[in-house]
Design a protein around this motif. Structure first.
Motif, mmCIF file in Angstrom:
data_model
loop_
_atom_site.group_PDB
_atom_site.id
_atom_site.type_symbol
_atom_site.label_atom_id
_atom_site.label_comp_id
_atom_site.label_asym_id
_atom_site.label_seq_id
_atom_site.Cartn_x
_atom_site.Cartn_y
_atom_site.Cartn_z
ATOM 1 N N ASP A 119 -4.283 0.321 3.726
ATOM 2 C CA ASP A 119 -4.919 1.484 3.130
ATOM 3 C C ASP A 119 -5.861 2.098 4.170
ATOM 4 N N PRO A 120 -5.612 3.349 4.572
ATOM 5 C CA PRO A 120 -6.448 3.921 5.635
ATOM 6 C C PRO A 120 -7.912 4.050 5.219
ATOM 7 N N ALA A 121 -8.173 4.136 3.908
ATOM 8 C CA ALA A 121 -9.555 4.297 3.454
ATOM 9 C C ALA A 121 -10.327 2.980 3.541
ATOM 10 N N THR A 122 -9.688 1.880 3.129
ATOM 11 C CA THR A 122 -10.425 0.614 3.063
ATOM 12 C C THR A 122 -10.015 -0.360 4.162
ATOM 13 N N ARG A 123 -8.957 -0.043 4.895
ATOM 14 C CA ARG A 123 -8.402 -0.916 5.933
ATOM 15 C C ARG A 123 -7.876 -2.231 5.371
ATOM 16 N N LYS A 124 -7.677 -2.273 4.055
ATOM 17 C CA LYS A 124 -7.180 -3.506 3.462
ATOM 18 C C LYS A 124 -5.661 -3.502 3.435
ATOM 19 N N SER A 125 -5.047 -4.656 3.622
ATOM 20 C CA SER A 125 -3.600 -4.756 3.528
ATOM 21 C C SER A 125 -3.182 -4.776 2.071
ATOM 22 N N CYS A 126 -2.083 -4.112 1.762
ATOM 23 C CA CYS A 126 -1.587 -4.100 0.391
ATOM 24 C C CYS A 126 -0.284 -4.868 0.340
ATOM 25 N N ARG A 127 -0.239 -5.852 -0.553
ATOM 26 C CA ARG A 127 0.930 -6.727 -0.628
ATOM 27 C C ARG A 127 2.130 -5.997 -1.233
ATOM 28 N N GLY A 128 1.887 -5.276 -2.293
ATOM 29 C CA GLY A 128 3.019 -4.635 -2.970
ATOM 30 C C GLY A 128 2.610 -3.348 -3.632
ATOM 31 N N LEU A 129 3.334 -2.975 -4.678
ATOM 32 C CA LEU A 129 3.070 -1.707 -5.340
ATOM 33 C C LEU A 129 1.767 -1.752 -6.132
ATOM 34 N N GLU A 130 1.426 -2.940 -6.675
ATOM 35 C CA GLU A 130 0.269 -3.023 -7.570
ATOM 36 C C GLU A 130 -1.043 -2.738 -6.860
ATOM 37 N N ASP A 131 -1.163 -3.221 -5.615
ATOM 38 C CA ASP A 131 -2.445 -3.002 -4.938
ATOM 39 C C ASP A 131 -2.362 -1.894 -3.889
ATOM 40 N N ASN A 132 -1.254 -1.171 -3.884
ATOM 41 C CA ASN A 132 -1.115 -0.059 -2.957
ATOM 42 C C ASN A 132 -1.600 1.209 -3.668
ATOM 43 N N PRO A 133 -2.696 1.805 -3.191
ATOM 44 C CA PRO A 133 -3.267 2.937 -3.933
ATOM 45 C C PRO A 133 -2.302 4.102 -4.095
ATOM 46 N N PHE A 134 -1.361 4.222 -3.173
ATOM 47 C CA PHE A 134 -0.401 5.328 -3.284
ATOM 48 C C PHE A 134 0.439 5.176 -4.546
ATOM 49 N N TYR A 135 0.866 3.946 -4.822
ATOM 50 C CA TYR A 135 1.720 3.714 -5.992
ATOM 51 C C TYR A 135 0.934 3.385 -7.254
ATOM 52 N N SER A 136 -0.122 2.567 -7.108
ATOM 53 C CA SER A 136 -0.771 2.034 -8.304
ATOM 54 C C SER A 136 -1.458 3.121 -9.114
ATOM 55 N N ARG A 137 -1.809 4.234 -8.474
ATOM 56 C CA ARG A 137 -2.498 5.277 -9.225
ATOM 57 C C ARG A 137 -1.541 6.315 -9.788
ATOM 58 N N GLN A 138 -0.267 6.085 -9.598
ATOM 59 C CA GLN A 138 0.710 7.003 -10.157
ATOM 60 C C GLN A 138 1.196 6.487 -11.501
ATOM 61 N N ASN A 139 1.975 7.330 -12.167
ATOM 62 C CA ASN A 139 2.590 6.935 -13.418
ATOM 63 C C ASN A 139 4.070 7.268 -13.278
ATOM 64 N N ARG A 140 4.793 6.382 -12.620
ATOM 65 C CA ARG A 140 6.160 6.714 -12.241
ATOM 66 C C ARG A 140 7.141 6.408 -13.374
ATOM 67 N N LEU A 141 7.596 7.466 -14.038
ATOM 68 C CA LEU A 141 8.592 7.298 -15.091
ATOM 69 C C LEU A 141 9.964 7.713 -14.578
ATOM 70 N N VAL A 142 10.046 8.967 -14.126
ATOM 71 C CA VAL A 142 11.331 9.447 -13.600
ATOM 72 C C VAL A 142 11.664 8.745 -12.280
ATOM 73 N N LEU A 143 10.630 8.499 -11.490
ATOM 74 C CA LEU A 143 10.877 7.928 -10.169
ATOM 75 C C LEU A 143 10.995 6.404 -10.182
ATOM 76 N N HIS A 144 10.593 5.803 -11.317
ATOM 77 C CA HIS A 144 10.520 4.351 -11.380
ATOM 78 C C HIS A 144 11.774 3.679 -10.841
ATOM 79 N N GLU A 145 12.918 4.089 -11.381
ATOM 80 C CA GLU A 145 14.159 3.409 -11.011
ATOM 81 C C GLU A 145 14.662 3.768 -9.620
ATOM 82 N N CYS A 146 14.182 4.919 -9.105
ATOM 83 C CA CYS A 146 14.614 5.311 -7.747
ATOM 84 C C CYS A 146 14.230 4.234 -6.742
ATOM 85 N N GLY A 147 13.207 3.476 -7.087
ATOM 86 C CA GLY A 147 12.683 2.518 -6.141
ATOM 87 C C GLY A 147 13.500 1.261 -5.956
#
Lengths: 648, 186
Positions: free
Chosen positions: A141-169
């Protein structure tokens, strides 16, 4: 033409229909996750962005490394999995293209970014064999310099509400069975077997779903208007002509989950009583065309499309047509003309396409994202859909966040989310040209592409929805969100969009054809230092005239970028016009490079660098620029180690 | 480029055009996919083929020409062997795609109006958006996408192609009248 895949895990041949039915009867929960999600798997993102960065090499390397490590590699999904199996699959665009190629390990919940084929042995050895995480490939994370293990702690994904895109992943877009095992085509079956057409229209109307392509027209009303037409032939068209530069959400859905689009089309067709559907895909998206075509072929093979759909006796056809590169074809009537083999020119409405569209028959045209919402609404019910988003704009919207932000990519959030959350929380903040975080760098966001407008600092806390954006002179549009930093010249941006719409104007309406040309000339006057007060007045007057005198959405909205930048960045226009100055230094004609006589030590570097011989001066004496010869290329400024060249 | 292989190709390509027309049952409604398929064969739409298409579909040549000029995807002039497309979508634009375009045009001597080099090796054109905005700025060289491009990286790609071309040229010159290596690649 792809060969039919062998039926795995079953020795005796089965009829396609029986096969599809058996897949559709495996229970899933509402979120579409089945016990199969728990099978260990490695998913390599194979969207356009990741493929450009070498995702296929990574995929091939995984194949050989995994086999080499003695893992039981499975490339096809099968209903009964053995314990020691690891599945290797491709997915559609996961929307985090800048960090690609992306590799996820499920169910470990690990997301690796910027994976090169050299990294694959480490992932196989450490993660798949030993269950450890390869730290260096995690997203920081460029803001906190912390490593993100997966989607849950990755601010890019965790703050979204992916319904249509969910399965694209994680769904393999080229595997129809996987789609069905995750709950796909069940809503279509329900629509065909259990629901009457008027009931489907009512469900969609009750859900409040609005067109995601820009207009925001209630989808249920459109369907109902076509349903009540008395005609034996009707059509449903999926609008995948995503022409708005800077938007790629439709591309991602078509590439990542093409069957969700087909399912939406089938439900729409059932609702209005059509048996022919068509997907119109933009020619610039070759991968989306390929995946959609493959999906149609697979659906036909499985008996989902074709004659006697779900045993109802009804037939359903789906065709994929490639566009030929015209922005205006995103307009409904122009698209119809294009499908009929004509130039893509809009015609007056009414009659609306729902009354008289393709070949004069009732036709509905829905955007890719709109259709991708449909099956979910039928599965979860209209009330549950309404619970997300705002009262007037229910559900989620995908925005393509690009430009000067740390995390560019696809962002799916509920309507009503603020711009601040999107740009700063999910996007990670504004960056400078080199990609470094620039804390105070936010200048504006251009929303809705060439038809949209600008949002500034004062709108950061505005909840994004159809009405709220219209009130401030912008629009949701298809959802392009381009963040711009302080180094961006707003007049140039307005010119950029004007040039785009001017080129794309089909030429039918005089005010659009000639007006956009003149608006462009006026903007050039501003940028090149020929403008006066009169120019600014004319820009506004003509902008309103083009809006009033054009037939279709292209012309009606073409002046928006100009009018909206003039509204919010008036000062910047005035500087160009009255002070002949561009504060960002982007407008070359307004530059007046000078050599600071105090700083210049007379080394002669600039003389050597100047391509036109405009600089002169004695050695060890301050040099001078001859303004008449200078072409303002900036070579001198780049060559000067003392930063003595100023004003460029 | 040598004109002999083109003449040899001609009859064969004409056969293909007939095949394409038949595939769409010579119906005017199929005009756009027909032109797309023809362009796929020829890399552009030759005038005489457009006239032939009009006759075959029983529509005025103006209708075919109108459609061919309306859509950006159709090219009425032959393109170079290597097509370089610079994305000038919004995201690429704000991330400085224009300096890349300028650098390429300067190096190859092309411009807004004359997009192809006289030796027919390169065509430099812009495209509205490729939808790869996350990688902005983006260019496409012979269908391969390159992201986060800078003027220097773009020029290096051209250098690479030019080196390969020179090698090919030398090889075909050495091989005298044998079919050139380019045809083997096609």
């Amino acid at each position: 033409m792809p060969l039919p895949r062998p039926v795995l895990s079953s020795p005796q041949p089965r009829t396609p229909m029986h096969n599809a039915e058996s897949l559709l009867s495996i229970p899933v929960n509402v979120n579409g996750s089945s016990p199969l999600a728990q099978v260990r798997r490695v998913v390599v993102c194979a969207g356009t962005g990741c493929m450009a960065n070498g995702a296929m090499k990574v995929f091939e390397r995984f194949k050989s490394e995994m086999a080499g490590a003695g893992l039981h590699v499975i490339l096809e999904l099968r209903p009964e999995a053995a314990d020691d199996e690891v599945r290797l699959s491709k997915s559609g665009c996961q929307g985090f293209c800048q960090m690609g190629p992306l590799v996820s390990v499920i169910p470990d919940g690990i997301l690796y970014t910027k994976v090169r084929s050299e990294d694959v042995p480490d992932i196989v050895g450490q993660t798949l064999m030993a269950g450890q995480v390869v730290e260096r490939l995690l997203y920081k994370d460029p803001a906190t310099r912390k490593s993100c293990r997966g989607l849950e702690d990755n601010p890019f994904y965790s703050r979204q509400n992916r319904l249509v895109l969910h399965e694209c992943g994680f769904l393999d877009p080229e595997d129809i069975r996987e789609f069905m095992l995750h709950g796909g085509y069940r809503a279509a079956r329900k629509a065909f077997v259990e629901m009457a057409p008027e009931e489907i229209c009512k469900t969609i109307l009750d859900s409040g779903l609005r067109g995601r392509g820009g207009g925001g027209f209630p989808t249920g009303r459109k369907w109902e208007a076509a349903r009540i037409q008395n005609s034996t032939k009707k059509y449903v068209i999926c609008n995948g002509d995503e022409g708005d530069p800077g938007a790629f959400m439709n591309r991602s859905v078509m590439e990542g989950n093409p069957h969700s689009v087909i399912e939406g089309l089938m439900i729409a067709a059932r609702a209005i009583g059509a048996n022919e559907t068509l997907v119109y895909v933009r020619a610039e998206y070759p991968l989306a065309v390929e995946r959609m075509r493959r999906a149609v072929t697979d659906a036909e093979r499985e008996g989902i499309l074709g004659k006697n759909v779900f045993g109802t006796g009804l037939s359903m056809k789906c065709e994929v047509m490639e566009g030929a590169g015209a922005f205006v074809c995103g307009e409904e009537t122009a698209m119809i003309a294009s499908i009929e083999g004509q130039r893509g020119m809009p015609r007056p409405k009414p009659p609306f396409p729902a009354q008289s569209g393709l070949w004069g028959k009732p036709t509905i045209i829905n955007n890719v994202e709109t259709l991708a919402h449909v099956s979910r609404i039928l599965n979860i019910g209209p009330e549950a859909f309404r619970a997300i988003g705002t009262k007037e704009s229910p559900g989620t919207k995908t925005f393509a966040l690009t430009g000067h932000v740390a995390n560019t990519g696809l962002v799916e959030v509920p309507f009503g989310t603020t711009l601040r959350k999107i740009v700063f929380n999910i996007g990670g903040g504004v960056t400078d040209d080199a990609g470094k975080i620039w804390k105070t760098g936010f200048k504006a966001v251009q929303i809705g592409g060439p038809s949209g407008g600008c949002l500034t600092e004062e709108h950061l806390d505005l909840p994004l929805a159809y009405e709220s954006l219209r009130a401030v002179g912008a629009m949701v549009g298809s959802g392009g969100l381009v963040a711009m930093n302080q180094g961006t010249c707003m007049v140039s941006i307005a010119r950029f969009f004007m040039q785009f719409t001017q080129r794309e104007s089909c030429g039918k309406c005089v005010l659009c054809r000639e007006g956009t040309k003149q608006l462009l000339v006026l903007l050039d006057d501003v940028i090149e230092g020929r403008a006066d007060q009169n120019t600014l007045d004319l820009l506004e007057k003509l902008g309103h005239a083009v809006q009033a005198g054009s037939l279709c959405g292209l012309g009606k909205t073409a002046p928006n970028p100009v009018l909206s930048t003039m509204r919010y960045f008036r000062k910047e226009y005035e500087e160009h016009v009255f002070e002949k100055r561009c504060r960002t230094g982007r407008c070359k004609a307004l530059l007046s490079p000078e050599i600071n006589q105090e700083k210049c030590k007379g080394c002669g570097m600039c003389i050597k660098a100047c391509p036109t011989g405009a600089i002169s001066g004695e050695k060890k004496q301050p040099h001078h620029i001859n303004a008449e010869l200078c072409i303002k290329c900036g070579a001198c400024a780049a060559a000067c180690k003392l930063h003595a060249v100023e004003g460029i | 480029m040598a004109s002999t292989p083109m003449v040899v190709d001609r009859a064969e390509k004409f056969q293909k055009v007939c095949g394409i027309l038949d595939r769409y049952a010579r119906r005017p409604s199929g005009l756009i996919p027909i032109l797309q398929a023809i362009q796929h064969e020829y890399q552009y739409l030759p005038e005489e083929v457009l006239t032939y298409v009009a006759t075959s579909l029983d529509v005025p040549p103006a209708r075919v020409y109108g459609v061919a000029t309306f859509y950006a995807h159709f090219a009425l002039a032959p393109k170079g062997k290597h097509v370089i497309r610079i994305c000038d979508g919004t995201a690429c634009h704000v991330k400085q795609s224009l300096p890349v375009l300028d650098a390429l045009r300067q190096k190859l001597g092309t411009s807004e109006t004359s997009k192809t080099t006289p030796d027919m090796l390169f065509t430099v054109e812009t495209v509205a958006c490729l939808g790869a905005c996350g990688l902005a700025p983006v260019i496409v060289v012979d269908e391969q996408i390159y992201g986060q491009i800078t003027p220097a990286r773009a020029l290096a790609l051209i250098d690479e192609i030019q080196v390969q071309e020179r090698a090919l040229h030398a090889a075909s010159a050495a091989g005298a009248e044998q079919p050139s290596a380019e045809d083997a690649h096609a």
